[in-house]
Write an enzyme that holds these catalytic residues in place. Structure first.
Site, PDB file in Angstrom:
ATOM      1  N   THR A 160     -54.771 -13.517  50.397  1.00 42.84           N
ATOM      2  CA  THR A 160     -53.515 -12.997  50.943  1.00 42.84           C
ATOM      3  C   THR A 160     -53.752 -11.820  51.875  1.00 42.84           C
ATOM      4  O   THR A 160     -54.808 -11.190  51.858  1.00 42.84           O
ATOM      5  CB  THR A 160     -52.560 -12.525  49.838  1.00 42.84           C
ATOM      6  OG1 THR A 160     -53.150 -11.386  49.192  1.00 42.84           O
ATOM      7  CG2 THR A 160     -52.303 -13.615  48.814  1.00 42.84           C
ATOM      8  N   CYS A 161     -52.721 -11.507  52.661  1.00 44.27           N
ATOM      9  CA  CYS A 161     -52.732 -10.345  53.551  1.00 44.27           C
ATOM     10  C   CYS A 161     -52.421  -9.074  52.782  1.00 44.27           C
ATOM     11  O   CYS A 161     -51.789  -8.168  53.321  1.00 44.27           O
ATOM     12  CB  CYS A 161     -51.688 -10.524  54.638  1.00 44.27           C
ATOM     13  SG  CYS A 161     -52.241 -11.551  55.983  1.00 44.27           S
ATOM     14  N   ASP A 162     -52.802  -9.004  51.527  1.00 45.49           N
ATOM     15  CA  ASP A 162     -52.537  -7.806  50.735  1.00 45.49           C
ATOM     16  C   ASP A 162     -53.869  -7.166  50.427  1.00 45.49           C
ATOM     17  O   ASP A 162     -54.744  -7.796  49.828  1.00 45.49           O
ATOM     18  CB  ASP A 162     -51.813  -8.183  49.439  1.00 45.49           C
ATOM     19  CG  ASP A 162     -51.268  -6.954  48.742  1.00 45.49           C
ATOM     20  OD1 ASP A 162     -52.024  -5.983  48.552  1.00 45.49           O
ATOM     21  OD2 ASP A 162     -50.068  -6.955  48.405  1.00 45.49           O
ATOM     22  N   ASN A 187     -47.008 -14.433  50.378  1.00 44.77           N
ATOM     23  CA  ASN A 187     -47.668 -14.823  51.639  1.00 44.77           C
ATOM     24  C   ASN A 187     -47.428 -16.293  51.974  1.00 44.77           C
ATOM     25  O   ASN A 187     -48.138 -16.866  52.798  1.00 44.77           O
ATOM     26  CB  ASN A 187     -49.183 -14.578  51.591  1.00 44.77           C
ATOM     27  CG  ASN A 187     -49.567 -13.150  51.953  1.00 44.77           C
ATOM     28  OD1 ASN A 187     -50.515 -12.916  52.643  1.00 44.77           O
ATOM     29  ND2 ASN A 187     -48.801 -12.184  51.486  1.00 44.77           N
TER      30      ASN A 187
END
Lengths: 377, 377
Positions: free
Chosen positions: B324-326, B367
């Site tokens: 994910t973009c986390d 996401n």
């Protein structure tokens, strides 16, 4: 931050169970504030912050572009009316088949941070634009980023040179100063790094065109944060300082800053108790916790404002916890949360500033609890 | 721990995307091992560990009872064939209307840890059996419990006395020694506390009947853990020591110990990269991470065994992260994970010991990624 529209909705509809209510008027105001603060930047809304179709449709209609993290998010943005040329596939970690699928859908703008990702894109998305993410220090951010995304500026030069060599459009550089960033000089430091990459590649005849300045624009939780206008001025000054009269195309990717203050979670007090007769801290258990949507309370990172019907009366410190049988489902304990002494089991509370990173973080069925419901009004 | 049946399933069905595969034969063996190790205890499977209907149906047919955390879990256990008298509502944090609903469904056994919860139960579940959870120190557990559940033994006496006064059946005491508990003396310490509560109330004419010894039985991740038999012996000795010839009815609530080693997650390497040319640690990104089902890697608490096709060849330390973009979606970084140098983008890996606390922890759509799929074979 609970707008009159949200309060009216809750009073009229009386939804049972915990839920998020998002006021589209606030989203609209936020979009306009960003447009006004940074008139020369394109706004790419970070879909992951809140992908509710109503939010995406509003922003698509207002002319927003979209930063997406997966093919599913690309499709959501397109379903909401965004043309492919207003969508960026901003995740630096993509399966090759997902890049291919996005390319089929018309996406031509991709994030990278290493040569391995560039090679995937060259294979299945010929000629696409790529921008390389550069690591920043994240200082001053409330939710600082790890080193997960980006590479050092020297490596970004190699990555973009490699992209050019493989027939891709070496388009620009991106950075992210860290979420909920309140130090306005953070953009200045990151733009200095970006300029280094531009300059080195220009000397080799590769002319980059874009700086993606990412997100990090804060929403107001308990502490005051600078307004969009202040960010705009600081960023414009930094651009002018580093790029002079050759300011490149710029992009911003607000997520939390676009929707955070537009949403309020309604929750119920399930239990108030003590662990021993002489404890001086009460435990307050809500029907939402870390696994029901408030994941960003992890390490007590984000401290949401909580509104009760008893505000203004005497308070005492509480440990705040969620309703699951998971002992990690405790939100505020190291720094207890002051809540009214007259708070009672069954009371409703409003958790403000919860429009971003709540519904999608919610666990699918942990302990049998359903995911956080959401109403966009 | 990837059984031949699981390997055959993956080889034949070739599911795309990350997924969990659970082998019911292992669950069956685990249930029998618990029965054999503690023949005088009733087994209440902790549904929250993995509520897959196939698992619940198997255990219901084998005679298991069920520990549930919500009305939804009560209903799942009943749907699987468990009669209400084999179901405990084991969450100490319950809405009054959920207690009422469970009572309507026939549930008569409820957990409490304070007088406030006793009062709710007295109002809507007259005459029900209640057991009071006592705090333990959690020493020796890999996933130690916070102070979220339970009260000190002195307060447990007050709580059970109050229950009796309100017409409820003051039935017993529960404790939980902490998840993945490998110190066999932990049960001895907790049983000493339980005995104190029994003795104090007996002096007042209130005779408790049951000790709920909770879960905590470990599954094998990377380190060896004592077998069920060793737990059984240690627990029986402790019961004998504290209760002599008047050993009460006992309950155990295995969750992880019942299903943890029965499941394997199949995942794919999405990217392998470095942050700088001279980095000596590679970043390995999988298509599953902290928000896709591996939440228990939080603070690097649980270190799952990872099997690759290159095992046995030279390894080097890696940071392991999700897709994910986390930036918080990093699983192992403080203690990097050794993985084969020949591991390649696109390779499949097996993450073992993932039968418990994965599918339901999975985020609903973070996401844009779908929740962890699961196959029970």
């Amino acid at each position: 931050m609970a707008t009159q529209r949200i309060l009216d909705f809750l009073a009229t509809r009386r939804p049972t169970g915990p839920c998020l209510v998002v006021d589209l008027d606030v989203v609209r105001d936020n979009f306009r504030a960003f447009e006004k603060a940074l008139p020369d930047s394109k706004i790419y809304y970070a879909v992951k912050a809140n992908p509710a179709p109503e939010i995406l449709r509003l922003l698509a209609a207002m002319g927003s572009s979209f930063d997406t993290a997966s093919v599913a998010e690309v499709e959501m943005a397109m379903d909401a009316g965004a043309p492919a040329d207003r969508i960026s596939f901003g995740n630096t970690i993509k399966k090759e088949r997902d890049i291919a699928r996005a390319y089929q859908l018309g996406i031509r703008l991709f994030a990278v941070d290493c040569v391995e990702e560039v090679e995937k894109i060259a294979r299945v998305a010929p000629g696409a634009r790529v921008f390389c993410r550069v690591l920043t220090d994240g200082e001053g951010a409330e939710w600082p980023l790890s080193r997960k995304f980006g590479c050092v500026p020297a490596m970004a030069v190699d990555v973009l040179r490699h992209a050019k060599g493989l027939g891709l459009d070496a388009y620009g550089v991106s950075f992210h100063v860290g979420s909920q960033q309140t130090d306005l000089t953070a953009w200045d430091r990151a733009l200095a790094d970006a300029k280094t990459v531009f300059a080195t590649l220009t000397d080799e005849g590769i002319v980059l065109k874009m700086v993606n300045m990412g997100g990090g624009f804060p929403t107001r939780y308990l502490r005051d944060v600078p307004a969009a206008k202040a960010y705009g001025q600081a960023i414009f000054s930094a651009l002018r300082k580093h790029f002079g009269n050759a300011i490149p195309e710029t992009i911003i990717e607000p997520g939390r800053g676009m929707v955070g203050n537009a949403g309020v979670i309604k929750s119920e007090v399930v239990l108030i108790s003590k662990k021993a007769a002489n404890d001086n801290v009460r435990w307050v258990f809500l029907d939402i916790g870390k696994f029901g949507g408030l994941a960003e309370t992890m390490d007590e990172a984000i401290r949401y404002p909580i509104v009760t019907a008893h505000d203004g009366t005497e308070t005492a410190p509480c440990v705040l916890a969620g309703p699951t049988c998971d002992s990690a489902d405790v939100m505020y304990e190291k720094t207890p949360y002051p809540l009214p002494l007259s708070l009672t089991i069954g009371d409703e509370v409003l958790i403000e500033g919860t429009g971003a990173y709540t519904t999608t973080y919610s666990a699918v069925a942990f302990n049998g609890f359903e995911p956080l419901r959401s109403y966009v009004i």
